[in-house]
Design an enzyme around this catalytic site. Structure first.
Site, PDB file in Angstrom:
ATOM      1  N   TRP A   8       0.819  -1.219   0.000  1.00  0.00           N
ATOM      2  CA  TRP A   8       0.000   0.000   0.000  1.00  0.00           C
ATOM      3  C   TRP A   8       0.853   1.269   0.000  1.00  0.00           C
ATOM      4  O   TRP A   8       0.326   2.367  -0.187  1.00  0.00           O
ATOM      5  CB  TRP A   8      -0.911   0.024   1.231  1.00  0.00           C
ATOM      6  CG  TRP A   8      -2.028  -0.969   1.226  1.00  0.00           C
ATOM      7  CD1 TRP A   8      -2.384  -1.822   0.202  1.00  0.00           C
ATOM      8  CD2 TRP A   8      -2.963  -1.210   2.292  1.00  0.00           C
ATOM      9  NE1 TRP A   8      -3.469  -2.571   0.575  1.00  0.00           N
ATOM     10  CE2 TRP A   8      -3.851  -2.219   1.854  1.00  0.00           C
ATOM     11  CE3 TRP A   8      -3.133  -0.672   3.567  1.00  0.00           C
ATOM     12  CZ2 TRP A   8      -4.890  -2.690   2.654  1.00  0.00           C
ATOM     13  CZ3 TRP A   8      -4.161  -1.146   4.373  1.00  0.00           C
ATOM     14  CH2 TRP A   8      -5.033  -2.143   3.919  1.00  0.00           C
ATOM     15  N   HIS A  93      13.098  -1.719  -0.752  1.00  0.00           N
ATOM     16  CA  HIS A  93      12.249  -1.238  -1.853  1.00  0.00           C
ATOM     17  C   HIS A  93      12.945  -0.061  -2.541  1.00  0.00           C
ATOM     18  O   HIS A  93      13.629   0.733  -1.883  1.00  0.00           O
ATOM     19  CB  HIS A  93      10.893  -0.804  -1.301  1.00  0.00           C
ATOM     20  CG  HIS A  93       9.892  -0.547  -2.391  1.00  0.00           C
ATOM     21  ND1 HIS A  93       9.873   0.628  -3.111  1.00  0.00           N
ATOM     22  CD2 HIS A  93       8.913  -1.323  -2.919  1.00  0.00           C
ATOM     23  CE1 HIS A  93       8.916   0.562  -4.022  1.00  0.00           C
ATOM     24  NE2 HIS A  93       8.322  -0.617  -3.923  1.00  0.00           N
ATOM     25  N   GLU A 164      11.698  -5.589  -9.165  1.00  0.00           N
ATOM     26  CA  GLU A 164      10.910  -4.402  -9.458  1.00  0.00           C
ATOM     27  C   GLU A 164      11.777  -3.415 -10.233  1.00  0.00           C
ATOM     28  O   GLU A 164      12.521  -2.628  -9.623  1.00  0.00           O
ATOM     29  CB  GLU A 164      10.434  -3.737  -8.161  1.00  0.00           C
ATOM     30  CG  GLU A 164       9.536  -4.618  -7.313  1.00  0.00           C
ATOM     31  CD  GLU A 164       8.574  -3.817  -6.448  1.00  0.00           C
ATOM     32  OE1 GLU A 164       7.402  -4.183  -6.420  1.00  0.00           O
ATOM     33  OE2 GLU A 164       8.982  -2.813  -5.833  1.00  0.00           O
ATOM     34  N   GLY A 170       4.936   2.371 -10.762  1.00  0.00           N
ATOM     35  CA  GLY A 170       4.019   3.514 -10.783  1.00  0.00           C
ATOM     36  C   GLY A 170       3.984   4.256 -12.104  1.00  0.00           C
ATOM     37  O   GLY A 170       3.439   5.358 -12.192  1.00  0.00           O
TER      38      GLY A 170
HETATM   39  P1  13P Z   1       3.033  -0.081  -8.742  1.00  0.00           P
HETATM   40  O1  13P Z   1       2.273  -1.390  -8.792  1.00  0.00           O
HETATM   41  O2  13P Z   1       2.204   1.071  -8.291  1.00  0.00           O
HETATM   42  O3  13P Z   1       3.789   0.156 -10.013  1.00  0.00           O
HETATM   43  O4  13P Z   1       4.140  -0.264  -7.582  1.00  0.00           O
HETATM   44  C1  13P Z   1       4.945  -1.398  -7.586  1.00  0.00           C
HETATM   45  C2  13P Z   1       5.678  -1.464  -6.326  1.00  0.00           C
HETATM   46  O5  13P Z   1       6.559  -0.664  -6.049  1.00  0.00           O
HETATM   47  C3  13P Z   1       5.308  -2.537  -5.371  1.00  0.00           C
HETATM   48  O6  13P Z   1       6.223  -2.631  -4.328  1.00  0.00           O
END
Ligand code: 13P
Length: 246
Positions: A8, A93, A164, A170
């Site tokens: 979230w 992250h 990621e 995002g």
């Molecule tokens: P989004 O799904 O908003 O691109 O974010 C990915 C994320 O950073 C999950 O940790």
């Protein structure tokens, strides 16, 4: 089991958490063949922990500090999270790395603290756009993993990894499932190389602009063992559809 996780980030207040979980639980109550995880803000851990007890949804945090206790204003320890019934924590992250200056050494210390304290970390790795364009994707990811896991080589089965790509987070511009597959396979090769006794228990999950339309495509890839979902996890119905998309 596959791992489908919500992150979230800095969204959803404690009272909104209550509303979310009330809506979410009935939508996924029959799902038993995959692990469902909500990584909520620290302020929502308490209410979420109460509400998720005895359900098929696990609780995760988004960060942790590596010291056990002491004068570290604003930080949260592994034992504090464990005491609340947290099972997972996201470590490293890209938003922690690039906005808050967390480096690979700090990530390593956090992993050590999690494994010492019995909390399963989800280590995030991924290249920036400039690194990708310079052809450095694999090098960047291998370096991140090797430093993060230094001294932990024998414990590779006790963590999960999220791939990621920073440019995909995002942005509405996800990696292709084939690109993700190639990087996930590479990550597993690095783990095998690090630990000769590796049992293959590390799930490598994909994160970065996952939505209801593409989730199922990622999950078709043989080395995509789950998803870490940001924006599309903020609505309980949408996230339940992602959980059930494969
Ligand atoms: P989004 O799904 O908003 O691109 O974010 C990915 C994320 O950073 C999950 O940790």
């Amino acid at each position: 089991m596959k791992l489908i996780s919500a992150n979230w980030k800095m969204n959803i207040t404690p009272s909104q958490t209550k509303e979310y979980i009330i809506k979410f639980l009935p939508l996924i109550e029959d799902v038993k063949d995959r692990e469902i995880l909500l990584c909520v803000p620290y302020t929502s851990l308490c209410i979420a922990s109460e509400m998720l007890k005895g359900t098929n949804v696990k609780l995760g945090a988004q960060n942790v500090y590596y010291e056990q206790k002491g004068a570290f204003t604003g930080e949260i320890s592994v034992s504090m999270l464990k005491d609340l019934g947290v099972s997972y924590v996201i470590v490293g992250h890209s938003e922690r790395r690039w906005i808050f200056g967390e480096d690979d050494e700090a990530v390593n210390k956090k992993l050590v603290a999690c494994l010492d304290g019995g909390l399963r970390p989800i280590l995030c790795v991924g290249e920036r756009l400039d690194e990708r364009e310079a052809g450095l994707t694999y090098k960047v990811i291998e370096t991140q993993i090797r430093i993060a896991l230094s001294s932990l080589e024998n414990y590779t089965d006790m963590i999960d990894i999220a791939y990621e790509p920073v440019w995909a987070i995002g942005s509405g511009n996800p990696a292709t499932p084939e690109d993700a597959q190639a990087v996930h396979r590479f990550i597993k090769n690095v783990l095998e190389d690090l630990n000769k006794n590796y049992q293959g228990m590390t799930r490598v999950v994909y994160g970065g602009s996952v939505n209801v339309h593409n989730a199922g495509e990622f999950m078709k890839m043989p080395d995509v063992d789950g998803l870490l979902v940001g924006g599309a996890s903020l609505d309980p119905k949408t996230f339940s559809q992602i959980v059930k998309s494969f």
